[in-house]
Design an enzyme around this catalytic site. Sequence first.
Site, PDB file in Angstrom:
ATOM      1  N   HIS A 228      -1.760   2.108  -1.727  1.00 27.31           N
ATOM      2  CA  HIS A 228      -0.514   2.828  -1.974  1.00 27.31           C
ATOM      3  C   HIS A 228      -0.332   2.992  -3.476  1.00 27.31           C
ATOM      4  CE1 HIS A 228       3.785   3.863  -1.743  1.00 27.31           C
ATOM      5  NE2 HIS A 228       3.526   4.153  -0.488  1.00 27.31           N
ATOM      6  N   ASP A 285       0.936   4.548   7.271  1.00 28.95           N
ATOM      7  CA  ASP A 285       0.075   5.385   8.128  1.00 28.95           C
ATOM      8  C   ASP A 285      -0.934   4.585   8.937  1.00 28.95           C
ATOM      9  OD1 ASP A 285       0.244   7.539   5.366  1.00 28.95           O
ATOM     10  OD2 ASP A 285       1.108   7.954   7.335  1.00 28.95           O
TER      11      ASP A 285
END
Length: 348
Positions: A228, A285
Amino acid sequence: MAQHSSFLEVAWLLIRGELPSQEELDGFRDEVTYHTMLHEDYGRFIGALPKNAHPMPVSAAAVGALATFYQEPETAEHVQRSIVRLIAKMPTIAAQSFKHSIGQPAIYPRNDLPYCSNFLHMMFATPCEEFEVDPVVARAVDLLLILHADHEQNCSTSTVRMVGSSMANLFASISSGISALWGELHGGANQRVIEMLEQIRTEEGSADVFLQKAKDRGDTTRLMGFGHRVYKNYDPRAAILKKECRTIIERLGGSSELLDIAMRLEEIALGDSYFIERNLYPNVDFYSGVIFKAIGFPTNMFTVLFTLGRLPGWIAQWCEMRADPSFRIARPRQVYTGATKRSYPKKR
Ligand code: SDX
């Protein structure tokens, strides 16, 4: 919010800054319900697009086209109506693009169904028989939308603010956000995660083999759903989704094979120095696609589901940017590092 709220309540909170009273929430729900229908010409618009088109460019085009159906001047009242229209019509656009892709007739929204049930009904019902929405599945979709609702200045949100800063209208700004979200490094990762898990299930044979490729700098393979730009720890949304996977799969009786592979990947990665040193953890996700697939959504619809969730966040950020008294058009600067002054060669 994930435990106690509903997606429409979270949408109101994001856009207005406070939780709605029961009366405000009931009024908002009714307003959204009575704006879920699309202009009949949308059928021809979406119908003219290739059936094998990815639903993300279809959604971006359909949302941009809202600016052609609603051309009122941008007053405060029109913006509020545009907000309701977007939240109300996005599920209808998503479902209609899916139905077009499989050659089935569009299913109209129903005013007697709550938001997520209405979306599931438009997605999976046919004109041939009654379709009962499983309330557990509807609650799972509501939870998924809440978890995707907003996330600071991520790529697509920054895009919405950038486009809106030129005084482009809300529909055009949201359409640009959908296009940015489609990228596989951003919202498109949820589709790539399932493709990765299915590849491991068929080709790679083992999570270990795949992770070796993901760690190899000479190999473009990445562990999709990991890492991320901002979170250098476990994405709190992933923790909630991981738990929800098991609940949904047990409820629907589907195979837990993909979930087992995902959990094996996570177990190995979280103990591997490559991922630890780079602070690479599951992001939103990594598990969301396992739930979407268990519910029966086609893989290429997963990022459209992310769009449905992120919509109120984009809207809230756009409104915040426009309401800022110091609001100006976005104009990033850049440091020129190219060639210094050169003469133009005489003979050309
Ligand atoms: C979302 O911003 C948001 O808030 C986004 C989001 C939201 O709610 O809006 O949270 C939603 O977009 C989540 C991210 C979904 N994308 C993916 O899952 C794609 C896989 N992840 C990577 O591509 C990557 O982690 C990013 C794009 C998410 C982040 O990229 P960064 O911060 O620029 O990380 P990086 O590319 O600088 O990587 C640092 C190192 C590199 O290795 P070295 O050069 O140091 O040797 O980590 C490696 C990278 O190669 N690395 C990975 C990896 N992610 C980073 N290696 C293997 N697998 C990965 N997934």
